[in-house]
Design a protein around this motif. Structure first.
Motif, PDB file in Angstrom:
ATOM      1  N   SER A   1     -13.084   1.956  -4.867  1.00 14.08           N
ATOM      2  CA  SER A   1     -12.174   2.786  -5.665  1.00 14.08           C
ATOM      3  C   SER A   1     -11.367   1.982  -6.674  1.00 14.08           C
ATOM      4  O   SER A   1     -10.550   2.551  -7.405  1.00 14.08           O
ATOM      5  N   GLY A   2     -11.575   0.675  -6.751  1.00  4.82           N
ATOM      6  CA  GLY A   2     -10.927  -0.136  -7.769  1.00  4.82           C
ATOM      7  C   GLY A   2      -9.506  -0.532  -7.424  1.00  4.82           C
ATOM      8  O   GLY A   2      -9.079  -0.501  -6.265  1.00  4.82           O
ATOM      9  N   CYS A   3      -8.742  -0.875  -8.463  1.00  3.33           N
ATOM     10  CA  CYS A   3      -7.421  -1.479  -8.279  1.00  3.33           C
ATOM     11  C   CYS A   3      -6.395  -0.534  -7.655  1.00  3.33           C
ATOM     12  O   CYS A   3      -5.451  -0.992  -7.003  1.00  3.33           O
ATOM     13  N   ILE A   4      -6.520   0.771  -7.868  1.00  5.09           N
ATOM     14  CA  ILE A   4      -5.541   1.669  -7.262  1.00  5.09           C
ATOM     15  C   ILE A   4      -5.647   1.640  -5.739  1.00  5.09           C
ATOM     16  O   ILE A   4      -4.725   2.065  -5.039  1.00  5.09           O
ATOM     17  N   ASN A   5      -6.762   1.131  -5.217  1.00  2.00           N
ATOM     18  CA  ASN A   5      -6.963   1.010  -3.773  1.00  2.00           C
ATOM     19  C   ASN A   5      -6.966  -0.457  -3.357  1.00  2.00           C
ATOM     20  O   ASN A   5      -7.588  -0.832  -2.372  1.00  2.00           O
ATOM     21  N   GLY A   6      -6.272  -1.291  -4.115  1.00  2.00           N
ATOM     22  CA  GLY A   6      -6.239  -2.708  -3.813  1.00  2.00           C
ATOM     23  C   GLY A   6      -5.664  -3.004  -2.442  1.00  2.00           C
ATOM     24  O   GLY A   6      -4.877  -2.222  -1.895  1.00  2.00           O
ATOM     25  N   GLY A   7      -6.044  -4.148  -1.894  1.00  2.00           N
ATOM     26  CA  GLY A   7      -5.610  -4.516  -0.550  1.00  2.00           C
ATOM     27  C   GLY A   7      -4.116  -4.708  -0.418  1.00  2.00           C
ATOM     28  O   GLY A   7      -3.576  -4.686   0.692  1.00  2.00           O
ATOM     29  N   GLY A   8      -3.417  -4.879  -1.541  1.00  2.25           N
ATOM     30  CA  GLY A   8      -1.983  -5.089  -1.490  1.00  2.25           C
ATOM     31  C   GLY A   8      -1.157  -3.833  -1.663  1.00  2.25           C
ATOM     32  O   GLY A   8       0.079  -3.895  -1.679  1.00  2.25           O
ATOM     33  N   GLN A   9      -1.813  -2.684  -1.794  1.00  7.06           N
ATOM     34  CA  GLN A   9      -1.078  -1.438  -1.979  1.00  7.06           C
ATOM     35  C   GLN A   9      -0.363  -1.017  -0.692  1.00  7.06           C
ATOM     36  O   GLN A   9      -0.676  -1.505   0.397  1.00  7.06           O
ATOM     37  N   ILE A  10       0.582  -0.106  -0.819  1.00  4.75           N
ATOM     38  CA  ILE A  10       1.354   0.360   0.335  1.00  4.75           C
ATOM     39  C   ILE A  10       0.439   1.129   1.272  1.00  4.75           C
ATOM     40  O   ILE A  10      -0.289   2.026   0.849  1.00  4.75           O
ATOM     41  N   ARG A  11       0.450   0.750   2.534  1.00  9.48           N
ATOM     42  CA  ARG A  11      -0.352   1.425   3.551  1.00  9.48           C
ATOM     43  C   ARG A  11       0.586   2.201   4.462  1.00  9.48           C
ATOM     44  O   ARG A  11       1.369   1.633   5.215  1.00  9.48           O
ATOM     45  N   SER A  12       0.533   3.510   4.355  1.00 11.65           N
ATOM     46  CA  SER A  12       1.419   4.367   5.127  1.00 11.65           C
ATOM     47  C   SER A  12       0.741   5.701   5.344  1.00 11.65           C
ATOM     48  O   SER A  12      -0.066   6.139   4.517  1.00 11.65           O
ATOM     49  N   SER A  13       1.086   6.342   6.436  1.00 11.07           N
ATOM     50  CA  SER A  13       0.469   7.636   6.749  1.00 11.07           C
ATOM     51  C   SER A  13       0.834   8.700   5.724  1.00 11.07           C
ATOM     52  O   SER A  13       0.114   9.689   5.561  1.00 11.07           O
ATOM     53  N   ASP A  14       1.955   8.514   5.025  1.00 11.39           N
ATOM     54  CA  ASP A  14       2.364   9.517   4.039  1.00 11.39           C
ATOM     55  C   ASP A  14       2.069   9.084   2.600  1.00 11.39           C
ATOM     56  O   ASP A  14       2.555   9.709   1.656  1.00 11.39           O
ATOM     57  N   VAL A  15       1.285   8.017   2.428  1.00 12.35           N
ATOM     58  CA  VAL A  15       0.858   7.589   1.095  1.00 12.35           C
ATOM     59  C   VAL A  15      -0.664   7.542   1.087  1.00 12.35           C
ATOM     60  O   VAL A  15      -1.272   6.614   1.612  1.00 12.35           O
ATOM     61  N   THR A  16      -1.293   8.554   0.533  1.00 11.55           N
ATOM     62  CA  THR A  16      -2.753   8.613   0.521  1.00 11.55           C
ATOM     63  C   THR A  16      -3.298   8.109  -0.810  1.00 11.55           C
ATOM     64  O   THR A  16      -2.585   8.086  -1.823  1.00 11.55           O
ATOM     65  N   LEU A  17      -4.563   7.735  -0.798  1.00 11.91           N
ATOM     66  CA  LEU A  17      -5.211   7.282  -2.025  1.00 11.91           C
ATOM     67  C   LEU A  17      -5.237   8.389  -3.067  1.00 11.91           C
ATOM     68  O   LEU A  17      -5.051   8.134  -4.265  1.00 11.91           O
ATOM     69  N   ASP A  18      -5.420   9.621  -2.630  1.00 19.63           N
ATOM     70  CA  ASP A  18      -5.412  10.737  -3.568  1.00 19.63           C
ATOM     71  C   ASP A  18      -4.051  10.877  -4.247  1.00 19.63           C
ATOM     72  O   ASP A  18      -3.967  11.188  -5.443  1.00 19.63           O
ATOM     73  N   ASP A  19      -2.975  10.660  -3.475  1.00 19.09           N
ATOM     74  CA  ASP A  19      -1.627  10.719  -4.054  1.00 19.09           C
ATOM     75  C   ASP A  19      -1.469   9.654  -5.135  1.00 19.09           C
ATOM     76  O   ASP A  19      -0.973   9.931  -6.236  1.00 19.09           O
ATOM     77  N   VAL A  20      -1.874   8.438  -4.815  1.00 16.24           N
ATOM     78  CA  VAL A  20      -1.733   7.323  -5.747  1.00 16.24           C
ATOM     79  C   VAL A  20      -2.579   7.568  -6.985  1.00 16.24           C
ATOM     80  O   VAL A  20      -2.127   7.357  -8.121  1.00 16.24           O
ATOM     81  N   ARG A  21      -3.806   8.032  -6.784  1.00 15.56           N
ATOM     82  CA  ARG A  21      -4.692   8.298  -7.916  1.00 15.56           C
ATOM     83  C   ARG A  21      -4.115   9.373  -8.829  1.00 15.56           C
ATOM     84  O   ARG A  21      -4.149   9.247 -10.054  1.00 15.56           O
ATOM     85  N   HIS A  22      -3.570  10.429  -8.229  1.00 20.33           N
ATOM     86  CA  HIS A  22      -3.007  11.519  -9.034  1.00 20.33           C
ATOM     87  C   HIS A  22      -1.833  11.015  -9.871  1.00 20.33           C
ATOM     88  O   HIS A  22      -1.737  11.333 -11.069  1.00 20.33           O
ATOM     89  N   ILE A  23      -0.947  10.243  -9.269  1.00 25.15           N
ATOM     90  CA  ILE A  23       0.203   9.731 -10.016  1.00 25.15           C
ATOM     91  C   ILE A  23      -0.254   8.788 -11.117  1.00 25.15           C
ATOM     92  O   ILE A  23       0.231   8.853 -12.254  1.00 25.15           O
TER      93      ILE A  23
END
Length: 455
Positions: free
Chosen positions: A391-413
């Motif tokens: 999924s590229g940089c928006i799914n980078g290993g350093g991104q926030i990992r939390s049950s209330d932060v989904t990849l879809d949320d990050v991608r949409h923003i």
């Protein structure tokens, strides 16, 4: 050394090390096995000579990021920059120490923090804010609470990267398509893999344009008279490796272009420790390194295209216009999509014939497929946007990992951030020119003591 968050291209064994060096290198990370010679090198014992006493306090062997970048199977040297210096607590320490100096003290540093668009999207998802509001509140907090002098948007430097990689592609295409496909160099995990395992064969295809992080690093430190400490917030742990490359060390200043790289997750921990209030109404815009030809005076937050910076999108549209006089600015790119969502291709057809063929290749499996096609001389692409993370940089290993932060949320923003359809036509005065290109080179394997990996 905990390294499980580095990109997939650097996590190829079940050992707790991101580049899989020799067993002798890994063992000291876990037990009291390392000794230091007078010359500063780390002396490592073999398994046969190990006797671990249960009550002895374990010692952690420290290695440098430069060692890892130069390593093909074991530690090769001991440099001055330890891995600890790419940690957010080190940035905290320096910033707090800086506040104790008088304004006229020569030790007083100009503190700069730059934030990537992908990191901003992850933070906005975490705080339940839109991207623009999040950027302004974080900027206000950094300046008013932590006394940061300047907060920059790394996407500003991507203007230069996009324009230069487009120029690089055009030159290759018009020179009988020499060394095509052009492979992007934005992802340090991919670059590390290419230099260590593919060597001279693959490097001629890789773009020589520096990443936005390193372009901005060069830009803000070009004033030799300023004592600058520059922190980069990135979605990717591998960016710590990139910032520590010797190529990005300025001998005259005796400094790296980027002093410290902090992952989005680390930055969020830092903000929490400093009691950042996401609901604060105090809002300041990012600073601008140079005057920008933006008549709306908007902040730059991202560019049109993928969640990894829009390299394919910009180069494809520019090539269509400059090579075939086809204006695609208002036309969405159409991709051939298969079950493999991390590999997509798009083509430009003129007069019934395919003239351009571009592709995204995200994740290690797709990187390997591109490399194998090149080796078999069956790669039909002209340009490939390569990223090590699925999924590229928006799914980078350093991104926030939390049950209330989904990849879809990050991608949409990320996709709804204010963006530029075209990079700004930025120009820097000739006397203040910055280097926009770098070099990559094969790293020879240490066959005498290598932990042989099957990449």
């Amino acid at each position: 050394m905990i390294t499980k968050n580095f990109s997939g291209a650097l996590q190829l064994t079940d050992l707790d090390d991101f580049i899989g060096p020799s067993q002798q290198c890994i063992i000291p990370m876990q037990t009291k096995l390392a000794e230091s010679n007078d010359d500063g090198l780390i002396k490592l014992r073999t398994k046969k000579s190990i006797k671990v006493e249960e009550e002895s306090a374990p010692k952690i062997a420290k290695i440098t990021l430069n060692d890892c970048l130069a390593c093909s199977g074991c530690i090769t040297s001991a440099e001055s920059i330890l891995i600890d210096q790419q940690d957010y607590r080190e940035a905290q320490r320096i910033i707090k120490l800086n506040q104790t100096f008088d304004q006229n003290d020569p030790n007083k540093k100009l503190i700069i923090i730059s934030i990537s668009s992908q990191s901003l999207a992850s933070l906005a998802a975490r705080y339940k804010l839109d991207g623009l509001t999040c950027a302004r509140r974080v900027t206000s907090f950094l300046k008013t609470k932590l006394n940061i002098d300047y907060v920059y948007d790394i996407a500003y430097a991507r203007n230069f990267a996009l324009i230069e990689i487009k120029n690089e592609f055009m030159k290759r295409f018009q020179n009988n398509r020499q060394n095509l496909p052009l492979l992007t160099s934005e992802c340090p995990g991919w670059i590390c893999y290419a230099e260590k395992t593919q060597g001279e064969y693959i490097i001629p295809y890789i773009s020589k344009v520096k990443s936005p992080q390193q372009i901005l690093g060069s830009l803000v430190k070009q004033n030799q008279n300023l004592n600058i400490y520059h922190v980069s917030i990135q979605p990717c742990y591998d960016k710590k490796l990139e910032a520590s490359r010797q190529d990005f060390y300025n001998e005259q200043r005796e400094q790296y272009d980027i002093d410290c790289v902090i992952s989005t997750g680390e930055f969020e921990k830092w903000l929490t420790e400093e009691e950042f209030d996401a609901q604060s109404t105090s809002e300041l815009d990012y600073d601008k390194p140079y005057s920008m030809k933006d008549e709306n005076d908007q902040m730059i937050l991202t560019h049109r295209g993928s969640g990894s910076g829009g390299y394919l999108d910009y180069v494809f549209r520019s090539a269509a216009k400059e090579l075939f006089n086809i204006d695609m600015n208002d036309t969405p790119l159409e991709f051939k999509v298969t079950k493999n969502q991390d590999f997509r291709e798009t083509v430009l057809t003129v007069g019934g014939e395919i003239q351009l063929r571009f592709a995204y290749a995200y994740g290690f499996r797709n990187i390997q497929n591109i490399v194998q096609k090149l080796k078999r001389k069956k790669c039909e692409y002209d340009f490939v946007e390569i990223m090590a993370c699925p999924s590229g940089c928006i799914n980078g290993g350093g991104q926030i990992r939390s049950s209330d932060v989904t990849l879809d949320d990050v991608r949409h923003i990320y996709e709804t951030l204010p963006h530029l359809d075209q990079p700004l036509d930025l120009r820097i005065e000739e006397e203040n020119s910055i280097p926009l290109y770098t070099e990559y080179r094969p790293i020879e394997k240490n066959s005498a003591n290598a932990f042989h990996l099957k990449w």
